[in-house]
Design an enzyme around this catalytic site. Structure first.
Site, PDB file in Angstrom:
ATOM      1  N   GLU A  37     -11.651   5.860   2.852  1.00  0.00           N
ATOM      2  CA  GLU A  37     -10.804   7.043   2.683  1.00  0.00           C
ATOM      3  C   GLU A  37     -11.537   8.026   1.781  1.00  0.00           C
ATOM      4  O   GLU A  37     -11.817   7.724   0.626  1.00  0.00           O
ATOM      5  CB  GLU A  37      -9.480   6.616   2.044  1.00  0.00           C
ATOM      6  CG  GLU A  37      -8.574   7.737   1.640  1.00  0.00           C
ATOM      7  CD  GLU A  37      -7.356   7.236   0.867  1.00  0.00           C
ATOM      8  OE1 GLU A  37      -6.684   8.098   0.255  1.00  0.00           O
ATOM      9  OE2 GLU A  37      -7.091   6.027   0.831  1.00  0.00           O
ATOM     10  N   LYS A 127       2.844   4.253   2.480  1.00  0.00           N
ATOM     11  CA  LYS A 127       2.218   3.788   1.239  1.00  0.00           C
ATOM     12  C   LYS A 127       3.199   4.018   0.095  1.00  0.00           C
ATOM     13  O   LYS A 127       3.580   5.156  -0.187  1.00  0.00           O
ATOM     14  CB  LYS A 127       0.934   4.593   1.019  1.00  0.00           C
ATOM     15  CG  LYS A 127       0.267   4.416  -0.306  1.00  0.00           C
ATOM     16  CD  LYS A 127      -0.993   5.287  -0.318  1.00  0.00           C
ATOM     17  CE  LYS A 127      -1.219   5.912  -1.654  1.00  0.00           C
ATOM     18  NZ  LYS A 127      -2.455   6.695  -1.677  1.00  0.00           N
TER      19      LYS A 127
END
Length: 150
Positions: A37, A127
């Site tokens: 990421e 998340k």
């Protein structure tokens, strides 16, 4: 993308230069850590996403993190991101864009209401952020009334 094939662990690269990012990506190839990421508020993030996606995209998943607004989502996708993450709830049009492009969407959420709404709006994974401050019991407490969350 088949959500079941999404890597269980993603390496987060915040504040890394392109050279550092490339070194990490190169070392991830062939490991069980299948995704990286690249954080959008890092200088040169789009260039890093573009270059890493072109060079390693067939071997690891390259995504954009800290995507906060629709325009960032579009730029990250155009640069080659395979998934988008955020510490905040995505607006519905970002989730729709991800679905249209076959990308995994991972918005952030904190409250049970935000988590539930994100899934209803089409999020693939939510998340819980910042979960580290609360511990695993918070997740268990949320799952009790909401059921197993992805």
């Amino acid at each position: 993308m088949n959500i079941e094939k999404f890597p269980k662990v993603t390496v987060i690269l915040r504040g890394y230069t392109y050279s550092q990012t490339r070194t990490v990506a190169k070392n991830l190839v062939g490991t069980c850590l299948g995704s990286v990421e690249i954080i959008m508020n890092t200088p040169g993030a789009l260039e890093s996403i573009r270059n890493i996606s072109q060079e390693f995209g067939g071997q690891i998943m390259v995504g954009a993190g800290t995507v906060l607004i629709y325009e960032q989502a579009v730029e990250a996708i155009e640069a080659g991101a395979a998934f988008l993450l955020s510490p905040t709830v995505f607006e519905k049009r970002i989730l729709d864009l991800c679905r249209e492009r076959g990308m995994v969407s991972v918005p952030g959420a904190f409250s049970p209401s935000e988590i539930r709404q994100s899934f209803q709006d089409g999020a693939d994974i939510v998340k819980i952020f910042p979960a580290g401050r609360l511990g695993s019991r918070y997740v268990s407490d949320i799952q009790a009334p909401l059921g197993k969350c992805r």
